[in-house]
Design a protein around this motif. Sequence first.
Motif, short mmCIF file in Angstrom:
data_model
loop_
_atom_site.label_atom_id
_atom_site.label_comp_id
_atom_site.label_asym_id
_atom_site.label_seq_id
_atom_site.Cartn_x
_atom_site.Cartn_y
_atom_site.Cartn_z
N LYS A 20 -4.83 8.45 -5.19
CA LYS A 20 -4.65 7.67 -6.42
C LYS A 20 -5.22 6.25 -6.25
N LEU A 21 -4.93 5.63 -5.09
CA LEU A 21 -5.41 4.26 -4.84
C LEU A 21 -6.93 4.23 -4.72
N HIS A 22 -7.49 5.29 -4.13
CA HIS A 22 -8.95 5.39 -4.04
C HIS A 22 -9.55 5.42 -5.45
N LYS A 51 11.07 7.90 -6.21
CA LYS A 51 9.99 7.08 -6.78
C LYS A 51 9.09 6.47 -5.70
N ALA A 52 9.36 6.83 -4.44
CA ALA A 52 8.73 6.13 -3.32
C ALA A 52 7.20 6.24 -3.32
N TYR A 53 6.66 7.34 -3.89
CA TYR A 53 5.21 7.52 -3.85
C TYR A 53 4.55 7.21 -5.20
N ASP A 54 5.34 6.60 -6.10
CA ASP A 54 4.74 6.08 -7.34
C ASP A 54 4.04 4.76 -6.99
N ASN A 55 3.02 4.44 -7.78
CA ASN A 55 2.29 3.20 -7.52
C ASN A 55 2.99 2.02 -8.21
N THR A 56 4.25 1.75 -7.78
CA THR A 56 5.00 0.64 -8.38
C THR A 56 5.80 -0.10 -7.31
N ILE A 66 9.85 -4.19 -2.64
CA ILE A 66 8.75 -3.62 -1.84
C ILE A 66 7.53 -3.70 -2.75
N SER A 67 6.42 -4.21 -2.23
CA SER A 67 5.24 -4.44 -3.07
C SER A 67 4.67 -3.12 -3.58
N GLN A 68 3.94 -3.23 -4.68
CA GLN A 68 3.24 -2.07 -5.25
C GLN A 68 2.19 -1.57 -4.25
N PRO A 69 2.10 -0.26 -4.01
CA PRO A 69 1.12 0.26 -3.05
C PRO A 69 -0.32 -0.23 -3.31
N SER A 95 10.62 -5.04 3.20
CA SER A 95 10.97 -3.69 3.63
C SER A 95 10.29 -3.30 4.94
N GLY A 96 9.16 -3.96 5.25
CA GLY A 96 8.37 -3.58 6.43
C GLY A 96 7.26 -2.58 6.10
N TYR A 97 7.12 -2.21 4.82
CA TYR A 97 6.08 -1.22 4.46
C TYR A 97 4.67 -1.80 4.70
N GLN A 98 4.43 -3.00 4.16
CA GLN A 98 3.12 -3.63 4.40
C GLN A 98 2.91 -3.83 5.91
N THR A 99 3.96 -4.21 6.61
CA THR A 99 3.89 -4.41 8.06
C THR A 99 3.41 -3.14 8.76
N SER A 100 3.95 -2.00 8.34
CA SER A 100 3.61 -0.73 9.00
C SER A 100 2.15 -0.36 8.73
N ILE A 101 1.65 -0.69 7.54
CA ILE A 101 0.23 -0.45 7.24
C ILE A 101 -0.63 -1.35 8.14
N LEU A 102 -0.29 -2.64 8.22
CA LEU A 102 -1.06 -3.58 9.04
C LEU A 102 -1.06 -3.15 10.50
N SER A 103 0.09 -2.67 10.95
CA SER A 103 0.23 -2.27 12.35
C SER A 103 -0.78 -1.19 12.74
N GLN A 104 -1.22 -0.41 11.74
CA GLN A 104 -2.20 0.66 11.99
C GLN A 104 -3.64 0.15 11.89
N LEU A 105 -3.81 -1.14 11.56
CA LEU A 105 -5.15 -1.68 11.29
C LEU A 105 -5.56 -2.79 12.24
N THR A 106 -4.71 -3.09 13.23
CA THR A 106 -5.00 -4.18 14.16
C THR A 106 -4.29 -3.91 15.48
N ASP A 107 -4.54 -4.77 16.50
CA ASP A 107 -3.87 -4.58 17.80
C ASP A 107 -2.45 -5.12 17.78
N LYS A 108 -2.25 -6.25 17.05
CA LYS A 108 -0.95 -6.91 17.16
C LYS A 108 -0.58 -7.59 15.84
#
Length: 217
Positions: A20-22, A51-56, A66-69, A95-108
């Motif tokens: 959906k985001l793509h 509603k967790a996988y809605d884009n809201t 928690i920010s919009q995806p 919530s840590g959601y954005q944090t978990s995405i970032l954690s997969q995109l960098t070393d630290k």
Amino acid sequence: MMSSRVGGKSKRSGELLAQKLHAEGIQNVEVLQAIANTPRHIFVPEILAHKAYDNTALPIGQGQTISQPYIVAKMSELLLANGRPANILEIGTGSGYQTSILSQLTDKVFSVERIQALQWQAKRCLRAMDLHNVSMKHGDGWQGWASKGPFAAIIVTAAPNAVPQALLDQLEDGGRLVIPVGEQNQVLKIITRDGDEFIEEKIEAVRFVPLVPGELL
Ligand code: SAH
């Protein structure tokens, strides 16, 4: 409080959200992969799990959201525009959601949050996902986290009325800061450091909770 189900059905839901985001314009493959891999339902209150996988955006308690995806993906993509950053400072763990995405995109990842209860919950979610490259601090994000800097990338997920000077100071040369700025009318900005110069680009109108100054909860 939070559901602990990770895998199977949620993997499929994450993949559908990434698609959906793509379709909405997110191009970066690593960002889309991270969205697909992340069980967003563990980051929201159980009563909102459907509603967790809605884009809201969704409420996470303590008057926060928690920010919009889409915006999580957009801000991550902006940070990666000049390649993978070696480290990232995040202001407003939530919530840590954005944090978990970032954690997969960098070393630290270094993440600062002023509400301790949210920070504890975010820590539990990251542990459940087996992500161990995140350091968290209970503190005032207006100050950044000077002792861990400078940073290749800084992301702010709450809106100040002006860009905090400390964050500019903690940006390394060539580094990028993505930040919503304003009160009623907020705009998402990307600021790139070039020596002592800061080059600013406006991206789009956004809506974030305020970056509260001072006192910790
Ligand atoms: N990216 C998060 C967004 C959370 S909302 C998510 O997707 O869940 C913004 C967060 O910024 C809130 O948790 C709020 O408590 C935090 N915040 C607000 N002012 C802050 C400050 N001065 N320092 C640190 N965190 C702050």
